[in-house]
Design an enzyme around this catalytic site. Structure first.
Site, PDB file in Angstrom:
ATOM      1  N   ASP A   1       0.864  -1.170   0.000  1.00  6.79           N
ATOM      2  CA  ASP A   1       0.000   0.000   0.000  1.00  6.79           C
ATOM      3  C   ASP A   1       0.915   1.239   0.000  1.00  6.79           C
ATOM      4  O   ASP A   1       2.114   1.128   0.276  1.00  6.79           O
ATOM      5  CB  ASP A   1      -0.841  -0.073   1.292  1.00  6.79           C
ATOM      6  CG  ASP A   1      -1.592   1.198   1.556  1.00  6.79           C
ATOM      7  OD1 ASP A   1      -2.297   1.667   0.650  1.00  6.79           O
ATOM      8  OD2 ASP A   1      -1.469   1.750   2.674  1.00  6.79           O
TER       9      ASP A   1
ATOM     10  N   ASP B   1      -0.405   5.008   0.969  1.00  8.39           N
ATOM     11  CA  ASP B   1      -0.755   5.986   2.008  1.00  8.39           C
ATOM     12  C   ASP B   1      -0.633   5.383   3.410  1.00  8.39           C
ATOM     13  O   ASP B   1      -1.287   4.386   3.731  1.00  8.39           O
ATOM     14  CB  ASP B   1      -2.188   6.487   1.799  1.00  8.39           C
ATOM     15  CG  ASP B   1      -2.312   7.387   0.578  1.00  8.39           C
ATOM     16  OD1 ASP B   1      -1.453   8.266   0.392  1.00  8.39           O
ATOM     17  OD2 ASP B   1      -3.260   7.192  -0.206  1.00  8.39           O
TER      18      ASP B   1
ATOM     19  N   GLU C   1     -14.612   4.991   7.421  1.00 10.97           N
ATOM     20  CA  GLU C   1     -13.633   3.992   6.935  1.00 10.97           C
ATOM     21  C   GLU C   1     -13.082   3.154   8.099  1.00 10.97           C
ATOM     22  O   GLU C   1     -12.900   1.948   7.977  1.00 10.97           O
ATOM     23  CB  GLU C   1     -12.481   4.716   6.208  1.00 10.97           C
ATOM     24  CG  GLU C   1     -11.457   3.754   5.637  1.00 10.97           C
ATOM     25  CD  GLU C   1     -10.271   4.451   4.957  1.00 10.97           C
ATOM     26  OE1 GLU C   1     -10.246   5.690   4.872  1.00 10.97           O
ATOM     27  OE2 GLU C   1      -9.367   3.732   4.533  1.00 10.97           O
TER      28      GLU C   1
ATOM     29  N   SER D   1      -2.608   0.881  -4.553  1.00  8.34           N
ATOM     30  CA  SER D   1      -3.096   2.017  -3.754  1.00  8.34           C
ATOM     31  C   SER D   1      -4.497   2.442  -4.154  1.00  8.34           C
ATOM     32  O   SER D   1      -4.802   2.594  -5.338  1.00  8.34           O
ATOM     33  CB  SER D   1      -2.139   3.198  -3.939  1.00  8.34           C
ATOM     34  OG  SER D   1      -2.713   4.368  -3.409  1.00  8.34           O
ATOM     35  N   ALA D   2      -5.311   2.673  -3.134  1.00  8.22           N
ATOM     36  CA  ALA D   2      -6.626   3.264  -3.376  1.00  8.22           C
ATOM     37  C   ALA D   2      -6.502   4.781  -3.427  1.00  8.22           C
ATOM     38  O   ALA D   2      -7.496   5.491  -3.527  1.00  8.22           O
ATOM     39  CB  ALA D   2      -7.589   2.838  -2.283  1.00  8.22           C
TER      40      ALA D   2
ATOM     41  N   ASP E   1      -1.623  -0.877   5.864  1.00  9.17           N
ATOM     42  CA  ASP E   1      -1.950  -0.244   7.151  1.00  9.17           C
ATOM     43  C   ASP E   1      -3.438  -0.330   7.456  1.00  9.17           C
ATOM     44  O   ASP E   1      -3.853   0.119   8.523  1.00  9.17           O
ATOM     45  CB  ASP E   1      -1.535   1.234   7.174  1.00  9.17           C
ATOM     46  CG  ASP E   1      -2.495   2.109   6.403  1.00  9.17           C
ATOM     47  OD1 ASP E   1      -2.613   1.914   5.181  1.00  9.17           O
ATOM     48  OD2 ASP E   1      -3.172   2.954   7.020  1.00  9.17           O
TER      49      ASP E   1
HETATM   50  P1  TMP Z   1      -4.891   3.398   0.732  1.00  7.66           P
HETATM   51  O1  TMP Z   1      -4.007   3.751   1.865  1.00  7.66           O
HETATM   52  O2  TMP Z   1      -5.476   2.056   0.841  1.00  7.66           O
HETATM   53  O3  TMP Z   1      -4.232   3.625  -0.580  1.00  7.66           O
HETATM   54  O4  TMP Z   1      -6.189   4.334   0.827  1.00  7.66           O
HETATM   55  C1  TMP Z   1      -6.250   5.657   0.508  1.00  7.66           C
HETATM   56  C2  TMP Z   1      -6.603   6.512   1.667  1.00  7.66           C
HETATM   57  O5  TMP Z   1      -6.959   7.804   1.138  1.00  7.66           O
HETATM   58  C3  TMP Z   1      -7.784   6.074   2.512  1.00  7.66           C
HETATM   59  O6  TMP Z   1      -7.400   5.945   3.868  1.00  7.66           O
HETATM   60  C4  TMP Z   1      -8.780   7.222   2.410  1.00  7.66           C
HETATM   61  C5  TMP Z   1      -7.942   8.378   1.949  1.00  7.66           C
HETATM   62  N1  TMP Z   1      -8.690   9.399   1.163  1.00  7.66           N
HETATM   63  C6  TMP Z   1      -8.473  10.746   1.478  1.00  7.66           C
HETATM   64  O7  TMP Z   1      -7.712  11.055   2.392  1.00  7.66           O
HETATM   65  N2  TMP Z   1      -9.153  11.701   0.763  1.00  7.66           N
HETATM   66  C7  TMP Z   1     -10.012  11.389  -0.259  1.00  7.66           C
HETATM   67  O8  TMP Z   1     -10.595  12.296  -0.892  1.00  7.66           O
HETATM   68  C8  TMP Z   1     -10.215   9.983  -0.562  1.00  7.66           C
HETATM   69  C9  TMP Z   1     -11.173   9.605  -1.653  1.00  7.66           C
HETATM   70  C10 TMP Z   1      -9.529   9.037   0.165  1.00  7.66           C
HETATM   71 MG    MG Z   2      -3.002   3.017   3.511  1.00  6.89          MG
END
Ligand code: TMP
Ligand code: MG
Length: 353
Positions: free
Chosen positions: A96, A98, A145, A213-214, A289
């Site tokens: 991941d 973030d 979340e 990554s999302a 995470d």
């Molecule tokens: P990830 O860590 O799985 O890649 O997920 C992305 C993180 O981004 C998730 O914890 C939510 C966050 N996020 C923001 O902070 N702002 C936003 O506008 C969006 C859509 C997600």
């Molecule tokens: Mg993350």
């Protein structure tokens, strides 16, 4: 393990059979010879492994750290042994971004930025009204979340709404590629300590790194380019990509949408050019995470182990959440701002080859 290279297999099968051919080539199929060579190499590695105490030393170190929880040390040690025997050539890291490769908080405990968060900060400076919309979204949906009372199924529609609204704001504003690169330069995204060295060392040992990554893939790319000078050859992305029009203005996002709770085979496009590179990489180091990160390995077809390393950024008082992390991750790192553990695992994998 070098004796098992596919080049050797091809050479043997492609050699036309003639009366001068060595008899062994006629008697054995190339694949049998390759398999036998691989078995011999593996047996040699197992012998080597017996002679070194690399895995017990790492286990002792892990078990001696207060902020590291390893609920089932026997399983972790067994996975590590398999990974060491497989070596770098059988390993892939799926991580991941973030708050995994990037830091969750600075030294004073202030929350740092996610890739989407780059818009919150920068847009707030330039267009406070629009910036506030990004911040409002985060304040509304971030608690959902991580809400322990809601099931994943209950959270998913909210995540779809969050990502959908946030992406619409970006596209409607038609941010240019140049502006976004500038936002990244001025952002509060910070690498975890040792992350640069970790990424470079994976590249040096030809271990693919798949950043799943999302967040927003372009922002990760710009960040890596700015910090490392270029995207290392071994690094690949499965993420939400901003698509730009001919004037390099944001005009859409890639499909399918990836949010926290769909990081699995459903969003992996197996025709991605890097898939041939991870084919045969049966041992996975998974770094994440969130609870949504634990299935990031399911798109990779194989029968080897996945060692799941999870960063816990939550409150220590939330014993239920912490307990959940201990159940789903092999190794839980509590409030760890470094890549030390992942680096040690990779060092051990490289130690006897
Ligand atoms: P990830 O860590 O799985 O890649 O997920 C992305 C993180 O981004 C998730 O914890 C939510 C966050 N996020 C923001 O902070 N702002 C936003 O506008 C969006 C859509 C997600
Ligand atoms: Mg993350």
């Amino acid at each position: 393990m070098s004796g098992s290279s596919p080049i050797q297999a091809e050479t043997l099968t492609d050699t036309p059979t003639s009366l001068d051919s060595p008899p062994f080539a006629a008697m054995f199929k190339a694949s049998e010879i390759v398999n036998a060579a691989a078995a011999i190499a593996e047996a040699e590695c197992i012998e080597q492994l017996k002679k070194t105490d690399a895995v017990p030393l790492l286990m002792n170190w892990l078990l001696g750290q207060e902020s590291i929880v390893c609920s089932d040390p026997t399983t972790v040690a067994a996975k590590l042994r398999k990974m060491v025997v497989g070596g770098a050539g059988k390993t892939v890291v799926i991580s991941d971004f973030d708050y995994t490769l990037s830091r969750f908080a600075n030294g004073s405990g202030e929350r740092l930025s996610t890739t989407h968060g780059v818009f919150d900060d920068n847009v707030m400076r330039l267009k406070p009204e629009l910036g506030q919309k990004f911040v409002d979204l985060k304040n509304k949906y971030y608690p959902i979340e991580f809400c322990p009372k809601l099931t994943m199924e209950e959270k998913i529609p909210h995540m779809e709404k969050w990502w959908g609204t946030s992406h619409s704001l970006i596209v409607n504003e038609k941010f240019s590629k140049h502006t976004i690169q500038d936002f990244v330069r001025q952002s509060r995204i910070v690498f975890k300590d040792g992350a640069e060295d970790f990424i470079q060392s994976l590249d040096a040992h030809n271990i693919p790194l798949v950043i799943f990554s999302a967040g927003i893939g372009n922002i990760i790319e710009y960040f890596l380019e700015q910090k490392l000078g270029a995207i290392p050859r071994n690094t690949h992305f499965i993420s939400n990509m901003i698509l730009f029009d001919e004037d390099e203005k944001a005009c859409a996002f890639s499909e399918p949408l990836i949010h926290t709770f769909c990081k699995n085979s459903s969003v992996i496009q197996k025709e991605a050019p890097f898939f041939h590179e991870i084919n045969g990489r049966v041992n996975v180091i998974l770094l994440g995470d969130s609870m949504g990160d634990i299935h990031m390995d399911v798109g990779v077809e194989r029968d080897g182990p996945t060692l799941k390393v999870g960063y816990y950024n939550g409150s220590l008082d939330d014993t239920a959440a912490l307990q959940h992390y201990k159940e789903v991750y092999d190794i839980v790192l509590i409030h760890d701002p470094t890549l030390n553990v992942a680096q040690k695992i990779v060092d051990v994998i490289n130690s006897i080859h």
